[in-house]
Design a protein around this motif. Structure first.
Motif: not given
Length: 777
Positions: A756-773
């Motif tokens: 996922t992009h959170d791994k590609v761009f080193e996104i901290p898990r605590k500041r990640l919000l996923k929106v489903g559709m």
């Protein structure tokens, strides 16, 4: 716009606004973000700068250890695979040696080194590079990164219709107007890629097993079973150290392979002189004709063994990006080619007097004092050959992933110094398991050779087919040259292909089966990837809808900067409307980020980010495209969100001066600039009758600083990363095949192989919000 242009404009003083504006550089921008996102203004083709001879010679030496390991270790097993049933006539050795001479001369030397390498894509090679090159010169692509707007961008080098193009234009028009032809091109590209990956499974097995096989001649203690298990242990060790990357040993491979070539050439020359110098008559191709006349069908079947002398030539093209065309031409012509020719000649001389030792010619022909040193070098060379092929496989998967043709597996960049060195954990262990199974199941190089030949020749034949298209569509060669290429190169390859396909039932099915599985994975992922992208294009949020959302009474803004990731390049994805419908709140600044993989090798860092403002201005909503080439390596030391905020502020300065220039002129003044009018609908006071220009500039700069301060404060308040996690399913009434591909195939791959992009761009898990559709395709 480049950073230099922005800095030039922001340093302009306000003392004489009229003259200052004239001194500013011309600011140009297209209104279509999708169009401009395909243009890389600062892009320069790889290798466009002239290299000095010391650099070329250094690269030539380095290339010896990286790309010639496979073809360099082929003398270990070629004669054994060719004469699997023994030598019946002593003159057959001359016929096979003649075949080897002309096969190596035609394929690796003439075809690849002096023809195919010229068809590089900005200095990079491989099947996807050829496909990319064709897509950029003709409208034959199916990938979302190659839409109609892209054809006007200079980077794609598309040509206008012209009578002088003649039959080349007719062929191109036929391909562009045929959807079937476009699917065939993409299918064949995937097939060639899958075959090369299959080659990555067989190369370690046959190379290591051949090298370790020398132990059987040294002592009867080493039985076939023990040799197999030693080979398996070496393979497991080889794949276990992949995570450290080839950068840990750098180019120390080159001296080892250089020693390997030197010893092969020396021993070959020694055997040639000592045993039978008359094998030199193999340069006469008439001996090939006599060989076929004596053996008929058996001679044709034996081509499946002869073709192993050119293993690794496809990797030679794929690894071009690490070196240069001239350096590879020098290393192949001056070192590799003479060394392997001498090695095969020496073995042929030895076999003329010892025809019963053909099953282990390589080690039997080594003089006794050099046996153990040669054995050690052979094992090291086999490991290096395997290492190069494995690394090449990882690079090919990375290219496929960048172009939307492979699931998002985890890609680890193992080197800051050398580009393109990557490690893919999932694939590494899958290939290791496959190599171990192949080694245990086949046990001998002769049996593996039956499977190996199909992967090699099939991939090379596909490359030749692409080369014919390159000659027609891009180089526009005369029909005589194309016919000559087909007759001299492709006809030989097709003959070899027919021979290796004859061994399909004797192990040749293995690479085809492996390639079929990979093809299924690639096709499934690419099919849904395209469907999903076009669904978002058709259902994107319009500017009017965004205005309505902002005017809602229950809608509020909260401090901070939100980054919303999407595959969509042009517009706001439908998942955003789904989000605000359930959470009626937006952060102070919102940036929609999409990743666009261009069909070029590299995007300069200063051209990586491309921004647009989404009206109305007071919403502080921006669209951003982050552009990558298929050979780009992300810098591990640069924080993505820091770069994003920095580039956004540069864009805001750029945007200010662009519209100031526009309003001062009262018109665009350049037909290449097309701006969306409603982006700056409230700028009536920008220039009024009698207004003092200096005061206007001061006032507008204050507004710019306030707006940039909003971005700065929002960044300090906290950056939240919002990621759309859309689920896909086949729409009601969809066919059974479509339901299988989307509901089962794609979703299975997405669940089990996903980066996922959170791994590609080193996104901290605590500041990640996923929106489903859920998307119904």
């Amino acid at each position: 716009m480049s950073t230099e242009e922005v800095n030039a404009t922001t340093t302009t003083t306000n003392q004489d606004s009229s003259s200052n504006i004239k001194k500013k550089p011309k600011l140009r921008r297209y209104d279509s973000l999708d169009l401009e996102s395909a243009s890389v203004r600062g892009h320069q083709p790889h290798g466009s700068k002239k290299m000095s001879w010391p650099v070329i010679l250094s690269l030539a030496f380095q290339s010896i250890g990286v790309i010639y390991g496979d073809i360099g270790t082929s003398p270990l097993y070629v004669y054994a695979s060719t004469f699997s049933n023994g030598i019946k006539d002593n003159n057959d050795i001359i016929g096979v040696l003649s075949l080897i001479y002309y096969t190596i001369t035609l394929m690796p030397l003439i075809k690849y080194v002096f023809i195919v390498l010229r068809a590089n894509d900005n200095g990079n090679g491989g099947t996807f590079a050829l496909y990319s090159l064709l897509c950029r010169n003709a409208r034959v692509g199916l990938l979302p990164s190659q839409q109609a707007e892209d054809t006007e961008v200079s980077n794609y080098q598309l040509q206008l219709p012209s009578n002088r193009l003649g039959w080349s234009l007719k062929v191109r028009s036929a391909l562009e107007n045929s959807k079937f032809a476009k699917y065939v091109l993409l299918f064949v590209t995937m097939l060639a890629t899958s075959l090369v990956i299959g080659d990555g499974v067989l190369t370690p097995s046959i190379s290591v097993l051949s090298a370790v096989g020398g132990l059987k001649e040294a002592s009867p203690v080493f039985t076939e079973g023990r040799v197999v298990w030693i080979s398996v242990a070496i393979l497991i060790m080889l794949f276990s150290v992949q995570r450290f990357g080839t950068d840990k040993v750098g180019y120390s491979f080159a001296p080892i392979i250089s020693v390997w070539f030197s010893m092969n050439a020396g021993i070959g020359l020694y055997n040639f002189i000592k045993y039978d110098p008359t094998v030199i008559k193999a340069v006469n191709p008439w001996h090939i004709v006599q060989y076929f006349m004596r053996n008929g069908k058996e001679a044709w079947v034996s081509l499946g063994g002869v073709v192993l002398c050119i293993t690794g030539t496809e990797a030679l093209f794929a690894d071009l990006g690490h070196f240069s065309v001239r350096s590879i031409q020098i290393s192949m012509s001056m070192i590799t080619y003479p060394a392997i020719i001498l090695a095969y000649s020496g073995q042929a001389s030895y076999l003329r007097l010892h025809p019963d030792e053909v099953s282990n010619t390589f080690y039997n022909a080594i003089p006794a004092p050099l046996y153990w040193p040669m054995f050690v070098i052979a094992v090291l060379a086999a490991i290096i050959a395997s290492q190069a092929m494995i690394s090449g496989t990882f690079s090919i998967i990375q290219q496929s992933l960048s172009l939307g043709c492979f699931p998002r597996v985890t890609v680890v960049h193992t080197s800051d110094k050398y580009e393109g060195q990557v490690y893919i954990p999932e694939l590494n262990y899958i290939i290791m398991f496959a190599c171990v199974c192949v080694t245990l199941a086949f046990r001998t190089t002769e049996k593996i050779g039956n499977a190996y030949g199909i992967a090699v020749v099939f991939a090379e034949t596909i490359t030749s087919s692409f080369m014919v298209l390159v000659m027609i569509l891009i180089w526009k060669k005369h029909i005589i040259w194309i016919i000559l290429y087909v007759v001299c190169i492709m006809s030989v390859e097709l003959t070899y292909l027919s021979a290796v396909l004859y061994k399909f039932a004797h192990g040749g099915f293995l690479p085809i089966a492996f390639a079929s599985v990979l093809m299924l994975v690639m096709f499934t992922w690419n099919y849904v990837y395209r469907k999903k992208y076009y669904y978002e294009m058709e259902n994107k949020v319009s500017t009017e809808t965004l205005r309505e959302i902002a005017k809602q009474s229950n809608f509020c803004r909260i401090p901070g900067l939100a980054v919303f990731y999407s595959e969509l390049v042009h517009g706001i994805p439908p998942i955003f409307e789904h989000y605000v419908g359930n959470v009626p709140a937006l952060h102070s600044v919102l940036v929609f980020v999409s990743i666009k993989s261009l069909p070029i090798s590299k995007v300069p860092p200063e051209e990586r980010f491309l921004f647009r403002r989404v009206p109305p201005r007071d919403l502080h909503v921006f669209r951003c495209v982050v552009r990558y080439g298929y050979m780009d390596v992300r810098n591990e030391h640069e924080h993505f969100e820091t770069m994003l905020i920095q580039r956004l502020q540069e864009f805001m300065r750029d945007d200010f001066w662009l519209h100031w220039d526009r309003n001062m002129k009262g018109e665009l003044g350049d037909d290449r600039v097309e701006l969306v009018e409603d982006e700056h609908e409230n700028e009536d006071d920008f220039i009024r009758n009698g207004d003092d220009n200096e005061e206007v500039i001061r006032r507008k700069e204050e507004e710019l600083l306030k707006e940039m301060e909003v971005v700065e404060k929002s960044g300090r308040a906290g950056v939240v990363h919002m990621m759309g996690e859309s689920e896909v399913m086949a729409a009601k009434g969809a066919s059974l095949g479509k339901r299988i591909v989307i509901d089962f195939g794609y979703n299975f791959l997405k669940r089990n192989l996903r980066q996922t992009h959170d791994k590609v761009f080193e996104i901290p898990r605590k500041r990640l919000l996923k929106v489903g559709m859920t998307y119904e395709l």
